[in-house]
Design a protein around this motif. Sequence first.
Motif, PDB file in Angstrom:
ATOM      1  N   HIS A 115       0.837  -1.208   0.000  1.00 42.19           N
ATOM      2  CA  HIS A 115       0.000   0.000   0.000  1.00 42.19           C
ATOM      3  C   HIS A 115       0.871   1.256   0.000  1.00 42.19           C
ATOM      4  CE1 HIS A 115      -4.033  -1.476   0.058  1.00 42.19           C
ATOM      5  NE2 HIS A 115      -3.902  -2.154   1.181  1.00 42.19           N
ATOM      6  N   PHE A 116       1.971   1.240   0.754  1.00 43.80           N
ATOM      7  CA  PHE A 116       2.840   2.416   0.746  1.00 43.80           C
ATOM      8  C   PHE A 116       3.437   2.620  -0.648  1.00 43.80           C
ATOM      9  CE2 PHE A 116       6.790   4.730   1.151  1.00 43.80           C
ATOM     10  CZ  PHE A 116       6.372   5.837   1.887  1.00 43.80           C
ATOM     11  N   ALA A 117       3.934   1.541  -1.244  1.00 47.30           N
ATOM     12  CA  ALA A 117       4.525   1.649  -2.586  1.00 47.30           C
ATOM     13  C   ALA A 117       3.509   2.152  -3.600  1.00 47.30           C
ATOM     14  CB  ALA A 117       5.080   0.293  -3.015  1.00 47.30           C
ATOM     15  N   ASN A 118       2.244   1.810  -3.388  1.00 54.66           N
ATOM     16  CA  ASN A 118       1.183   2.191  -4.314  1.00 54.66           C
ATOM     17  C   ASN A 118       0.613   3.577  -4.029  1.00 54.66           C
ATOM     18  OD1 ASN A 118      -0.363   1.322  -6.601  1.00 54.66           O
ATOM     19  ND2 ASN A 118      -2.142   1.068  -5.265  1.00 54.66           N
ATOM     20  N   GLY A 119       1.143   4.236  -2.990  1.00 50.72           N
ATOM     21  CA  GLY A 119       0.669   5.582  -2.678  1.00 50.72           C
ATOM     22  C   GLY A 119      -0.610   5.612  -1.867  1.00 50.72           C
ATOM     23  N   ASP A 120      -1.022   4.443  -1.327  1.00 47.62           N
ATOM     24  CA  ASP A 120      -2.231   4.371  -0.506  1.00 47.62           C
ATOM     25  C   ASP A 120      -1.837   4.642   0.947  1.00 47.62           C
ATOM     26  OD1 ASP A 120      -3.377   3.408  -2.898  1.00 47.62           O
ATOM     27  OD2 ASP A 120      -2.906   1.339  -2.339  1.00 47.62           O
ATOM     28  N   ARG A 121      -1.592   5.871   1.274  1.00 47.38           N
ATOM     29  CA  ARG A 121      -0.990   6.191   2.565  1.00 47.38           C
ATOM     30  C   ARG A 121      -1.861   5.785   3.749  1.00 47.38           C
ATOM     31  NH1 ARG A 121       3.841   8.950   3.993  1.00 47.38           N
ATOM     32  NH2 ARG A 121       4.006   8.542   6.226  1.00 47.38           N
ATOM     33  N   SER A 122      -3.154   6.013   3.664  1.00 46.60           N
ATOM     34  CA  SER A 122      -4.024   5.672   4.778  1.00 46.60           C
ATOM     35  C   SER A 122      -4.031   4.164   5.035  1.00 46.60           C
ATOM     36  CB  SER A 122      -5.448   6.161   4.501  1.00 46.60           C
ATOM     37  OG  SER A 122      -6.314   5.795   5.557  1.00 46.60           O
ATOM     38  N   GLU A 123      -4.162   3.380   3.953  1.00 45.84           N
ATOM     39  CA  GLU A 123      -4.165   1.919   4.092  1.00 45.84           C
ATOM     40  C   GLU A 123      -2.806   1.420   4.586  1.00 45.84           C
ATOM     41  OE1 GLU A 123      -5.266   3.612   1.522  1.00 45.84           O
ATOM     42  OE2 GLU A 123      -7.109   2.738   0.682  1.00 45.84           O
ATOM     43  N   ALA A 124      -1.738   2.052   4.102  1.00 49.45           N
ATOM     44  CA  ALA A 124      -0.391   1.669   4.524  1.00 49.45           C
ATOM     45  C   ALA A 124      -0.200   1.938   6.009  1.00 49.45           C
ATOM     46  CB  ALA A 124       0.657   2.430   3.708  1.00 49.45           C
ATOM     47  N   ASP A 125      -0.658   3.100   6.457  1.00 50.60           N
ATOM     48  CA  ASP A 125      -0.535   3.447   7.872  1.00 50.60           C
ATOM     49  C   ASP A 125      -1.334   2.483   8.747  1.00 50.60           C
ATOM     50  OD1 ASP A 125       1.066   5.563   7.144  1.00 50.60           O
ATOM     51  OD2 ASP A 125      -0.450   7.109   7.486  1.00 50.60           O
ATOM     52  N   ASP A 126      -2.533   2.128   8.274  1.00 46.37           N
ATOM     53  CA  ASP A 126      -3.374   1.198   9.034  1.00 46.37           C
ATOM     54  C   ASP A 126      -2.703  -0.172   9.162  1.00 46.37           C
ATOM     55  OD1 ASP A 126      -5.289   3.151   9.345  1.00 46.37           O
ATOM     56  OD2 ASP A 126      -6.619   2.378   7.775  1.00 46.37           O
ATOM     57  N   ALA A 127      -2.119  -0.654   8.055  1.00 46.84           N
ATOM     58  CA  ALA A 127      -1.464  -1.960   8.073  1.00 46.84           C
ATOM     59  C   ALA A 127      -0.239  -1.938   8.979  1.00 46.84           C
ATOM     60  CB  ALA A 127      -1.078  -2.381   6.658  1.00 46.84           C
ATOM     61  N   LEU A 128       0.522  -0.851   8.934  1.00 49.14           N
ATOM     62  CA  LEU A 128       1.701  -0.741   9.793  1.00 49.14           C
ATOM     63  C   LEU A 128       1.284  -0.680  11.258  1.00 49.14           C
ATOM     64  CD1 LEU A 128       4.703  -0.402  10.323  1.00 49.14           C
ATOM     65  CD2 LEU A 128       4.456   2.035   9.790  1.00 49.14           C
TER      66      LEU A 128
END
Length: 202
Positions: A112-125
């Motif tokens: 998600h981070f690589a794809n620019g999906d910052r909110s989803e990336a933050d949630d997963a982290l």
Amino acid sequence: PQNAWGVNGLALLLSTLGRLDEAVALTLRAIAIDPLRVTLHTNLALYLIAHGRYDEAEAALRKAIELQPQAATTYCRLAVIQILRDKPGAAVELAKQETDPFWRTSALALAHFANGDRSEADDALKKLIDENADDAGSQIAQVYALRKEPEKMFEWLERAWTTHDAGVTELLYNPFLRAYKDDPRYIAFARKIGVMPKSAAK
């Protein structure tokens, strides 16, 4: 000579020391002895990814999936390959297919981070940290490495070392961590955990 697990053990040790050509050769030898052992194919993929041999790494992972469709880490590793190929959308889709919940969360935090999906990336982290902080310091460090947050990356590597997280052994060949190989902190940590002799810090 015909003990595949012994050959694989030596390959693991050499990969930890950054001797990837030897690790690849030994793992191929182990696979020739025991071609149905899924772990051998996934290990081979890790070493090939570090070499930038993504097509061969993907083939090894596809073979692992063929042998054991529910095997953990395979889709996570496939997602990593797509991130490295600069195909983050494909990485997200592969991450979603990861069968193991822990590795799926780890893969989604990266993809998600690589794809620019910052909110989803933050949630997963956040989920990765909330649920696995004591067991997954090395994976959390890898996510911060991709996010270009080296302070947090090194903080989590140190935590991984203190919690005996075996993932720190990937330091010399994990593609996200290796991006910092010229950072003095990376060299110091490699020496501290015993994977880099003082004479090799170049």
